[in-house]
Structure formats: C-alpha cells, structure tokens
Design a protein around this motif. Structure first.
Motif, PDB file in Angstrom:
ATOM      1  N   ILE A 159       0.760  -1.165  -0.053  1.00  0.00           N
ATOM      2  CA  ILE A 159       0.001  -0.054   0.023  1.00  0.00           C
ATOM      3  C   ILE A 159       0.920   1.109  -0.132  1.00  0.00           C
ATOM      4  CG2 ILE A 159      -1.471   1.344   1.560  1.00  0.00           C
ATOM      5  CD1 ILE A 159      -2.956  -1.218   2.257  1.00  0.00           C
ATOM      6  N   ARG A 160       1.852   1.410   0.937  1.00  0.00           N
ATOM      7  CA  ARG A 160       2.606   2.481   0.901  1.00  0.00           C
ATOM      8  C   ARG A 160       3.566   2.628  -0.392  1.00  0.00           C
ATOM      9  NH1 ARG A 160       5.019   1.358   5.168  1.00  0.00           N
ATOM     10  NH2 ARG A 160       3.753   2.578   6.576  1.00  0.00           N
ATOM     11  N   TYR A 161       3.743   1.624  -0.770  1.00  0.00           N
ATOM     12  CA  TYR A 161       4.932   1.839  -2.127  1.00  0.00           C
ATOM     13  C   TYR A 161       3.878   2.338  -3.249  1.00  0.00           C
ATOM     14  CZ  TYR A 161       8.486   0.703  -5.460  1.00  0.00           C
ATOM     15  OH  TYR A 161       9.546   0.568  -6.587  1.00  0.00           O
ATOM     16  N   THR A 162       2.758   1.439  -3.413  1.00  0.00           N
ATOM     17  CA  THR A 162       1.851   1.975  -4.483  1.00  0.00           C
ATOM     18  C   THR A 162       1.433   3.577  -4.297  1.00  0.00           C
ATOM     19  OG1 THR A 162       1.133  -0.154  -4.660  1.00  0.00           O
ATOM     20  CG2 THR A 162      -0.529   1.610  -5.633  1.00  0.00           C
ATOM     21  N   HIS A 163       1.222   3.928  -3.104  1.00  0.00           N
ATOM     22  CA  HIS A 163       0.894   5.537  -2.956  1.00  0.00           C
ATOM     23  C   HIS A 163       1.911   6.277  -3.055  1.00  0.00           C
ATOM     24  CE1 HIS A 163       0.207   9.044  -0.809  1.00  0.00           C
ATOM     25  NE2 HIS A 163       0.987   8.972  -0.112  1.00  0.00           N
ATOM     26  N   GLU A 164       3.088   5.790  -2.879  1.00  0.00           N
ATOM     27  CA  GLU A 164       4.223   6.808  -3.204  1.00  0.00           C
ATOM     28  C   GLU A 164       4.689   7.103  -4.424  1.00  0.00           C
ATOM     29  OE1 GLU A 164       7.453   4.902  -1.190  1.00  0.00           O
ATOM     30  OE2 GLU A 164       6.873   5.538   1.039  1.00  0.00           O
ATOM     31  N   HIS A 165       4.211   5.980  -5.342  1.00  0.00           N
ATOM     32  CA  HIS A 165       4.739   6.033  -6.830  1.00  0.00           C
ATOM     33  C   HIS A 165       3.488   6.409  -7.705  1.00  0.00           C
ATOM     34  CE1 HIS A 165       8.912   4.566  -6.503  1.00  0.00           C
ATOM     35  NE2 HIS A 165       8.477   3.876  -5.380  1.00  0.00           N
ATOM     36  N   PHE A 166       2.334   6.146  -7.403  1.00  0.00           N
ATOM     37  CA  PHE A 166       1.188   6.260  -8.153  1.00  0.00           C
ATOM     38  C   PHE A 166       0.146   7.186  -7.498  1.00  0.00           C
ATOM     39  CE2 PHE A 166       3.017   2.346  -9.514  1.00  0.00           C
ATOM     40  CZ  PHE A 166       3.506   2.787 -10.902  1.00  0.00           C
ATOM     41  N   GLY A 167       0.025   7.192  -6.297  1.00  0.00           N
ATOM     42  CA  GLY A 167      -1.158   7.675  -5.511  1.00  0.00           C
ATOM     43  C   GLY A 167      -2.062   6.609  -5.218  1.00  0.00           C
ATOM     44  N   LEU A 168      -3.031   6.803  -4.343  1.00  0.00           N
ATOM     45  CA  LEU A 168      -3.871   5.767  -3.995  1.00  0.00           C
ATOM     46  C   LEU A 168      -5.010   6.114  -3.187  1.00  0.00           C
ATOM     47  CD1 LEU A 168      -3.795   2.716  -4.074  1.00  0.00           C
ATOM     48  CD2 LEU A 168      -2.686   2.299  -1.669  1.00  0.00           C
ATOM     49  N   GLY A 169      -6.279   5.712  -3.885  1.00  0.00           N
ATOM     50  CA  GLY A 169      -7.496   6.448  -3.131  1.00  0.00           C
ATOM     51  C   GLY A 169      -8.534   5.626  -3.021  1.00  0.00           C
ATOM     52  N   ALA A 170      -9.705   5.808  -2.666  1.00  0.00           N
ATOM     53  CA  ALA A 170     -10.774   4.747  -2.311  1.00  0.00           C
ATOM     54  C   ALA A 170     -11.268   4.302  -3.660  1.00  0.00           C
ATOM     55  CB  ALA A 170     -12.031   5.717  -1.629  1.00  0.00           C
ATOM     56  N   GLY A 171     -11.650   3.304  -3.695  1.00  0.00           N
ATOM     57  CA  GLY A 171     -12.005   2.538  -4.928  1.00  0.00           C
ATOM     58  C   GLY A 171     -10.960   1.804  -5.837  1.00  0.00           C
ATOM     59  N   ASP A 172      -9.675   2.230  -5.191  1.00  0.00           N
ATOM     60  CA  ASP A 172      -8.638   1.493  -5.981  1.00  0.00           C
ATOM     61  C   ASP A 172      -8.407  -0.126  -5.418  1.00  0.00           C
ATOM     62  OD1 ASP A 172      -7.966   3.816  -7.267  1.00  0.00           O
ATOM     63  OD2 ASP A 172      -6.327   4.395  -5.754  1.00  0.00           O
ATOM     64  N   ILE A 173      -8.103  -0.841  -6.099  1.00  0.00           N
ATOM     65  CA  ILE A 173      -7.980  -2.447  -5.787  1.00  0.00           C
ATOM     66  C   ILE A 173      -6.346  -2.687  -6.067  1.00  0.00           C
ATOM     67  CG2 ILE A 173     -10.300  -2.757  -5.879  1.00  0.00           C
ATOM     68  CD1 ILE A 173      -9.635  -4.508  -8.550  1.00  0.00           C
ATOM     69  N   ILE A 174      -5.941  -3.880  -5.391  1.00  0.00           N
ATOM     70  CA  ILE A 174      -4.718  -4.165  -5.467  1.00  0.00           C
ATOM     71  C   ILE A 174      -4.643  -5.709  -5.531  1.00  0.00           C
ATOM     72  CG2 ILE A 174      -2.159  -4.304  -4.774  1.00  0.00           C
ATOM     73  CD1 ILE A 174      -2.652  -1.610  -3.250  1.00  0.00           C
ATOM     74  N   PHE A 175      -4.310  -6.329  -6.882  1.00  0.00           N
ATOM     75  CA  PHE A 175      -3.855  -7.623  -6.792  1.00  0.00           C
ATOM     76  C   PHE A 175      -2.448  -8.050  -6.255  1.00  0.00           C
ATOM     77  CE2 PHE A 175      -7.132  -7.585  -9.622  1.00  0.00           C
ATOM     78  CZ  PHE A 175      -7.895  -8.949 -10.093  1.00  0.00           C
ATOM     79  N   THR A 176      -2.533  -8.596  -4.961  1.00  0.00           N
ATOM     80  CA  THR A 176      -1.167  -8.608  -4.285  1.00  0.00           C
ATOM     81  C   THR A 176      -0.336  -9.792  -4.605  1.00  0.00           C
ATOM     82  OG1 THR A 176      -2.465  -9.941  -2.722  1.00  0.00           O
ATOM     83  CG2 THR A 176      -2.605  -7.741  -2.095  1.00  0.00           C
ATOM     84  N   GLY A 177      -0.316 -10.549  -5.622  1.00  0.00           N
ATOM     85  CA  GLY A 177       0.509 -11.545  -6.043  1.00  0.00           C
ATOM     86  C   GLY A 177       0.265 -12.757  -5.978  1.00  0.00           C
ATOM     87  N   THR A 178       0.856 -13.667  -6.683  1.00  0.00           N
ATOM     88  CA  THR A 178       0.235 -15.183  -7.034  1.00  0.00           C
ATOM     89  C   THR A 178       1.321 -16.178  -6.286  1.00  0.00           C
ATOM     90  OG1 THR A 178      -0.853 -16.753  -8.266  1.00  0.00           O
ATOM     91  CG2 THR A 178       1.153 -15.767  -8.897  1.00  0.00           C
ATOM     92  N   PRO A 179       0.867 -17.063  -5.525  1.00  0.00           N
ATOM     93  CA  PRO A 179       1.746 -18.243  -5.160  1.00  0.00           C
ATOM     94  C   PRO A 179       2.203 -19.182  -6.217  1.00  0.00           C
ATOM     95  CG  PRO A 179      -0.536 -18.679  -4.523  1.00  0.00           C
ATOM     96  CD  PRO A 179      -0.581 -17.514  -5.048  1.00  0.00           C
ATOM     97  N   GLU A 180       3.049 -20.111  -5.981  1.00  0.00           N
ATOM     98  CA  GLU A 180       3.394 -20.954  -7.075  1.00  0.00           C
ATOM     99  C   GLU A 180       2.155 -22.123  -7.453  1.00  0.00           C
ATOM    100  OE1 GLU A 180       3.888 -23.247  -3.180  1.00  0.00           O
ATOM    101  OE2 GLU A 180       4.124 -21.177  -3.723  1.00  0.00           O
ATOM    102  N   GLY A 181       2.541 -22.703  -8.598  1.00  0.00           N
ATOM    103  CA  GLY A 181       1.371 -23.255  -9.318  1.00  0.00           C
ATOM    104  C   GLY A 181       0.531 -22.865 -10.446  1.00  0.00           C
TER     105      GLY A 181
END
Length: 208
Positions: A159-181
């Motif tokens: 969250i912090r990194y996304t905000h620092e580089h792009f901005g972040l606000g209500a209604g934004d979503i983040i796909f947080t990464g996928t495990p193996e497989g």
C-alpha cells in the motif's frame, strides 16, 4: 459491480512463484496495472479469453479494496475495507516476447477479462488473513494454494509503495501477488476460488 478506479498488481510477490518461472526475486515491489476494461466479476458465468495469442496462464491472488487515501500512520483496517479473490490471467507467450524486448507487459496483462474477481467481502483483519489460506480449484482439483504470510512484501508495504509512486485512493484495488502453481488454461476449464473452505466465486473459461 461498484466502480473501480484503478487496478494495481504486484508481480513476483511469492518467492516460489518467482522461482518456478525462473525469475529473480525482487528487492522492491514490482508493480504493473490493468485497465478497468479487464475487470470481470464472477457469477458462475462463462468468461471468454483470447485463444489465438498463445498460452493463457492463471494466477490466483488475494485482492484488497482501498477505503481511503493513504496517510502515514493509518492502520490496515483504516486502509482496507474489503477483500476478494481474483485471477490475474496472463498471456504467457506474449509476456515472454515483451520481456525479451524490454517492453511493458500491458499486452500480456491488460486484455479483456484478464482481471477476474469474486464479490468483495468485509476485511476480517490481518490476523484472520494470515490464518486463512486461499486456493484455486480447476475442474475440482486444487491448482494453487497460498497464504499472505508467505508474501515477500506485506500488505502495508504494498500500500505504501503504491501510494508513493502512483497515488492511492478510495475505490482502487490491488492484486497482491500469486503463489506457486500457475499454469495454462484449457478451453472449458471450470474455476473455483476459495477462502479457507468457502467458495467465493466460480466461472468457466472459454476461448474466443
């Protein structure tokens, strides 16, 4: 489905997934975006994927919904109001060519229906999320299983990194990464996304 403002995604956020694709493990979050036209809500329907651009790989992920603009000192419970499960569909052959030429991944990641999500559920808090596995079943067999405890970069770091580089606000979503497989999708595959033992969303993939 409610209006989603921006779709951010974290690449290579699980060590074993990075290794299974032969990629280096990142030292800072690797972010990319998807257009809102890529977003599709699961309701048991058939979802069309491109069938003429090489393999389409599935990548199951926890998706967080941002409740408010970022401010330093805000807690996760203040920043996240809802979670869902999602699949970041990827045109793997297209992505491989783009990577060879050092081009952006948008053509491989941003096609229509490439961001599939279940209905959102209230954020249960970090402790519950760390105690609960999410998984993807394909045709009744488990293909992926993950837990955010194993992420390289935790939710607040993302969250912090996304905000620092792009901005972040209500209604934004983040796909947080996928495990193996991760692996290729076949025409007619039936997908079920589970939180613990609860099915949050289902759909069938077809190639157009």
């Amino acid at each position: 489905m409610e209006t989603i403002r921006n779709i951010f995604c974290v690449g290579r956020n699980y060590r074993l997934h990075a290794e299974e694709l032969g990629n280096a493990v990142p030292t800072v979050p690797m972010l990319f975006g998807k257009p809102t036209h890529s977003l599709t809500l699961t309701n048991g329907q058939t979802i069309e994927l491109p069938g003429n651009r090489g393999e389409v790989h599935y990548e199951a992920e926890l998706v967080i919904h941002i409740a408010r603009p970022f401010s330093e000192g805000a807690s996760l419970e203040e920043m996240i109001d809802k979670i869902a499960l999602g699949i970041d569909f990827t045109l793997r052959d297209v992505q491989s060519e783009l990577k060879k030429n050092s081009h952006p991944w948008l053509l491989a990641k941003g096609f229509r229906h490439s961001a599939v999500i279940t209905p959102f559920q209230p954020f249960p808090g970090l402790a519950v999320c760390e105690q609960t596995d999410f998984s993807l079943n394909i045709n009744g067999e488990q293909a992926q299983r993950g837990n955010i405890r194993n992420m390289i970069f935790d939710l607040m770091t993302i969250i912090r990194y996304t905000h620092e580089h792009f901005g972040l606000g209500a209604g934004d979503i983040i796909f947080t990464g996928t495990p193996e497989g991760v692996g290729p999708t076949k025409n007619g595959d039936h997908f079920s996304l589970l939180w613990g033992d609860q099915i949050w969303g289902e759909f069938t993939a077809t190639f157009s």
